[in-house]
Write an enzyme that holds these catalytic residues in place. Structure first.
Site, short mmCIF file in Angstrom:
data_model
loop_
_atom_site.label_atom_id
_atom_site.label_comp_id
_atom_site.label_asym_id
_atom_site.label_seq_id
_atom_site.Cartn_x
_atom_site.Cartn_y
_atom_site.Cartn_z
N GLY A 47 11.36 5.04 -4.66
CA GLY A 47 10.64 3.09 -5.18
C GLY A 47 9.87 3.17 -3.91
O GLY A 47 10.81 2.63 -2.91
N GLN A 52 8.36 -4.12 1.26
CA GLN A 52 9.27 -3.51 2.80
C GLN A 52 8.11 -2.40 3.53
O GLN A 52 8.61 -1.73 4.72
CB GLN A 52 9.50 -1.65 1.85
N CYS A 95 17.62 3.05 -0.36
CA CYS A 95 16.68 2.59 -0.02
C CYS A 95 16.42 2.50 1.36
O CYS A 95 16.46 2.45 2.39
CB CYS A 95 17.12 0.48 0.22
N LEU A 96 14.94 2.95 1.59
CA LEU A 96 14.17 3.53 2.34
C LEU A 96 14.40 2.23 4.27
O LEU A 96 14.03 2.67 5.21
CB LEU A 96 13.13 2.86 1.92
N HIS A 137 16.00 -2.67 -8.51
CA HIS A 137 16.68 -2.61 -7.04
C HIS A 137 15.43 -2.90 -6.75
O HIS A 137 15.40 -3.64 -5.88
CB HIS A 137 16.55 -0.90 -6.87
N GLU A 138 13.97 -1.98 -7.44
CA GLU A 138 12.45 -2.62 -6.40
C GLU A 138 12.56 -4.63 -6.82
O GLU A 138 11.81 -5.00 -5.03
CB GLU A 138 11.44 -1.87 -7.10
N HIS A 141 14.57 -6.27 -4.34
CA HIS A 141 13.14 -6.86 -3.60
C HIS A 141 12.47 -8.21 -3.11
O HIS A 141 12.22 -8.10 -1.96
CB HIS A 141 12.37 -5.43 -2.84
#
Ligand code: ZN
Length: 176
Positions: A47, A52, A95-96, A137-138, A141
């Site tokens: 995701g 990001q 997480c990236l 989660h996304e 962000h």
């Protein structure tokens, strides 16, 4: 399509609140989502939110297909959580933007969401399992919240230090 740079902690832009996309899903937004998907696959991750890659818009891409399964790209413009159930379950999240850090986070097991898809159609559906974890989660962000913000201050600081150290190491390796 192009692979964009993924911001990592403690980049202050990750704390920004993203703005809604105005005027529906345009070709520009589709081009952004194409770049986001390519960037996510390259990372690799499941995701990615637009912030990001430094774009403060309420746009998310996701692909929950397992190894060996057909790709299953999903696109979310202006997603909203309409409802969550009370029951929660833990999942070890990563997480990236916080590479190589994983920790167990407790979230509602199911949530009802509404969003515009790649074609600009409005979709309303229940998400559960990994889908529910990932969309929550996304969507965090989009509010400038990272999964490590749910951890203790000490754990959060350790996570940020780890990412910082790894980035310095990478820069040194590159220079050498
Ligand atoms: Zn993330």
């Amino acid at each position: 399509m192009a692979i964009r740079e993924i911001l990592t902690v403690p980049d202050p832009r990750l704390k920004d609140v993203s703005k809604p996309v105005e005027g529906g899903v345009s070709d520009d937004i589709r081009a952004l989502m194409d770049d986001m998907l390519e960037t996510m696959y390259d990372a690799p991750g499941i995701g990615l939110a637009a912030i990001q890659i430094g774009v403060p818009l309420r746009v998310i891409v996701m692909d929950l297909a397992r190894d060996g399964e057909e790709p299953d790209p999903r696109y979310f413009v202006n997603p909203e959580i309409l409802e969550t159930i009370e029951e929660t379950s833990p999942y070890e999240e990563g997480c990236l933007s916080v590479p190589d850090v994983f920790d167990e986070i407790e979230r509602p097991r199911r949530c009802r969401i509404r969003y515009l898809n790649y074609e600009g159609d409005e979709i309303e559906e229940w998400a559960e399992g990994l889908y529910a974890v990932c969309i929550q989660h996304e969507m965090d962000h989009l509010e400038g919240t990272l999964f490590i913000d749910y951890l203790s201050r000490l754990k959060r600081q350790r996570a940020v230090d780890k990412v910082r150290k790894a980035r310095r190491q990478k820069a040194r390796d590159h220079a050498a």
